[in-house]
Design a protein around this motif. Structure first.
Motif, PDB file in Angstrom:
ATOM      1  N   THR A  38       0.954  -1.100  -0.162  1.00  0.00           N
ATOM      2  CA  THR A  38       0.140   0.571  -0.113  1.00  0.00           C
ATOM      3  C   THR A  38       1.044   1.150   0.056  1.00  0.00           C
ATOM      4  O   THR A  38       2.009   0.753   0.193  1.00  0.00           O
ATOM      5  CB  THR A  38      -1.014  -0.023   1.502  1.00  0.00           C
ATOM      6  OG1 THR A  38      -0.156   0.696   2.367  1.00  0.00           O
ATOM      7  CG2 THR A  38      -1.806  -1.543   1.039  1.00  0.00           C
ATOM      8  N   MET A  44       1.046  -5.187   4.297  1.00  0.00           N
ATOM      9  CA  MET A  44      -0.696  -5.318   4.600  1.00  0.00           C
ATOM     10  C   MET A  44      -0.567  -6.655   4.529  1.00  0.00           C
ATOM     11  O   MET A  44      -0.849  -6.745   3.074  1.00  0.00           O
ATOM     12  CB  MET A  44      -1.074  -4.665   3.899  1.00  0.00           C
ATOM     13  CG  MET A  44      -2.392  -4.276   4.832  1.00  0.00           C
ATOM     14  SD  MET A  44      -4.053  -3.043   4.310  1.00  0.00           S
ATOM     15  CE  MET A  44      -3.843  -1.553   4.920  1.00  0.00           C
ATOM     16  N   VAL A  51      -7.479  -6.789   7.523  1.00  0.00           N
ATOM     17  CA  VAL A  51      -6.078  -6.431   7.678  1.00  0.00           C
ATOM     18  C   VAL A  51      -5.679  -7.051   8.713  1.00  0.00           C
ATOM     19  O   VAL A  51      -6.002  -6.690   9.304  1.00  0.00           O
ATOM     20  CB  VAL A  51      -6.439  -4.725   7.685  1.00  0.00           C
ATOM     21  CG1 VAL A  51      -4.552  -4.198   7.989  1.00  0.00           C
ATOM     22  CG2 VAL A  51      -6.915  -4.330   6.583  1.00  0.00           C
ATOM     23  N   THR A  54       0.161  -4.391   9.327  1.00  0.00           N
ATOM     24  CA  THR A  54       0.791  -2.968   8.116  1.00  0.00           C
ATOM     25  C   THR A  54       2.166  -2.736   8.855  1.00  0.00           C
ATOM     26  O   THR A  54       2.261  -2.930  10.164  1.00  0.00           O
ATOM     27  CB  THR A  54      -0.061  -2.612   8.278  1.00  0.00           C
ATOM     28  OG1 THR A  54       0.490  -1.479   8.854  1.00  0.00           O
ATOM     29  CG2 THR A  54      -1.499  -2.460   7.302  1.00  0.00           C
ATOM     30  N   GLU A  58       2.522  -1.998  12.764  1.00  0.00           N
ATOM     31  CA  GLU A  58       2.404  -3.012  13.168  1.00  0.00           C
ATOM     32  C   GLU A  58       2.727  -3.075  14.781  1.00  0.00           C
ATOM     33  O   GLU A  58       2.451  -3.882  15.842  1.00  0.00           O
ATOM     34  CB  GLU A  58       3.175  -3.951  12.895  1.00  0.00           C
ATOM     35  CG  GLU A  58       4.395  -3.304  12.310  1.00  0.00           C
ATOM     36  CD  GLU A  58       5.311  -4.701  13.510  1.00  0.00           C
ATOM     37  OE1 GLU A  58       5.486  -4.855  14.053  1.00  0.00           O
ATOM     38  OE2 GLU A  58       6.447  -3.964  13.630  1.00  0.00           O
ATOM     39  N   THR A 222      -5.232   0.576  10.902  1.00  0.00           N
ATOM     40  CA  THR A 222      -6.421  -0.138   9.850  1.00  0.00           C
ATOM     41  C   THR A 222      -6.935  -0.837  10.771  1.00  0.00           C
ATOM     42  O   THR A 222      -7.069  -1.852  10.031  1.00  0.00           O
ATOM     43  CB  THR A 222      -4.656  -0.162   9.302  1.00  0.00           C
ATOM     44  OG1 THR A 222      -3.716  -1.161   9.998  1.00  0.00           O
ATOM     45  CG2 THR A 222      -3.989   0.616   8.414  1.00  0.00           C
TER      46      THR A 222
END
Lengths: 279, 279
Positions: A38, A44, A51, A54, A58, A222
């Motif tokens: 992304t 990701m 999701v 990422t 993270e 996310t």
């Protein structure tokens, strides 16, 4: 041509994020796996269209599911991660010199393989000599290892598909049995905005299984609603009774020992999930 | 046919939410206004394509921009809101019996009108006798009211268009002058994920203007990244020095007096914005 990945996080709401390319797509016997690159969040990992982690955010999830319980236990030696095939929790566990063995019980070996390939910063510690990676059902592993662990961390996917059993009372009772007499567990327990009934149920189940139950949250851009909950069950040590000045300090980006107790001062709309009163 | 509203919160990332219908669309001399009825968050106010507030999560922003400063001041009587035409901050201010006058300085009367029509739960207190609604430029109002206010709350839109001046040092210096000798201010200061340079600059400017500067965050699902920051500047009272047991309690859904000091134990990646060190 611009490509955007959209995740419906509820039936009526979601996130959308620009992608540069799809790096990986596969189907295991348990779930669909995708890795996309992304523009905003780096690589990701997406499992069954949700999701998981990422590159960019993270650290929040992996630090926050790990350090509150680990830093509450005065001397964690043997630690189990249920799920967590991306290796991020293992990485955080290994920061503690007291740890002699960290077991990863991940049911889907394709998650481990994809993470090693596409998320080396997250999965890079899975080959550490202190780590024992077992491709197995976490529920079975727990049943076969009574009284063994100091800390158990439940890093599951959402409560659909392979992870359904990881949100049920028999599982927490099994964890209780797999812990030593002063053991502590923590589980990711979804969004206080979108999963209120689940959080109430899990908190009640853990409260009825362990003498100490505590819930805290962290902000993860996310994940659905951007706010995520974690629930602790402990046989002895209470995270509210630590001496913060004595806690282990690491070069972390979210967790700070100074916030250890402050984490449990919850917003009112989250706090009310911890009582059986209907509001 | 399903209709979804998508907001690009950054160039590469955003939210998408299912809408039932568009309730209102208008163009003022300052901005574009939309009110949409969404399936997940109820009515949603959108200014220049950016979500300002929604029925479901408005309580977070309005409580959290208001009560930390208001509850730090021991006796707030005259309070100014710059912006905030939806009336949510005014509603929270009026919870304090000490308040004799709450002035709303909103530049765009169409925001006030649309909020009264489509957000009665938020704007319903704008007709209270203690409230003085002035359709005016907040910067001008501040210049004309030196030494007048106990608390000033800057409830601005994003730092583009009409609100640019509300994120600059001369504005904070003007607020300093408009406050009494023991006055306190607070401003919404965007996302710690997506507006890091802005937060650093604003914190530095407020630190250089007021003897006490403090930053805290709250989780707002419909705002970019889901995590939002607020910055306090105070001439005398420090939110870290309150006696929490003596703070005013209200029937709020996010703010609790018990979290007042805990709010300032920030995640490390936010805490680092408050130092001039480059990391």
């Amino acid at each position: 041509m611009e490509l955007w990945y959209t995740e419906k996080q509820t039936k009526n709401h979601g996130i959308t994020t620009k992608i540069k390319r799809t790096l990986y797509h596969d189907q295991s016997e348990f779930q669909t796996l995708d890795v996309i690159e992304t523009a905003e969040f780096g690589n990701m990992l997406v499992l069954d269209g949700m999701v998981m982690t990422t590159d960019r955010d993270e650290f929040v999830y992996h630090e926050m599911i790990t350090h509150v319980a680990m830093n509450t236990h005065p001397d964690p030696k043997e630690v189990l991660v249920v799920g967590g095939g991306d290796g991020g929790v293992i990485r955080e566990i290994l920061r503690y010199p007291s740890v002699t063995r960290a077991v990863l019980a991940e049911i889907d070996k394709k998650v481990i393989e994809a993470s090693k390939t596409y998320f080396p910063q997250i999965a890079g510690k899975l080959d550490d000599p202190r780590v024992d990676v077992q491709v197995t059902d976490g529920i079975r592993h727990i049943a076969e290892n009574k009284g063994r662990y100091d800390v158990i961390i439940v890093d599951s996917t959402e409560p659909v598909g392979p992870a359904v059993g990881l949100f049920q009372k028999p599982f927490y009772e099994g964890i209780y049995e797999a812990l030593k007499d002063d053991g502590i567990m923590v589980a990711q327990t979804e969004s206080p905005w979108f999963n209120r009934d689940l959080i109430r149920q899990v908190y009640r189940d853990i409260s009825n299984t362990f003498p100490v139950a505590r819930l805290y949250t962290a902000s993860i851009p996310t994940y659905p609603s951007g706010l995520w909950s974690f629930t602790i069950g402990s046989k002895k040590y209470d995270p509210l009774h630590v001496n913060e000045a004595e806690l282990s300090k690491f070069d972390t980006r979210y967790y700070r020992p100074e916030m250890h107790k402050a984490l449990f001062e919850l917003p009112a709309f989250v706090q009310e999930l911890l009582t059986d009163e209907v509001k």
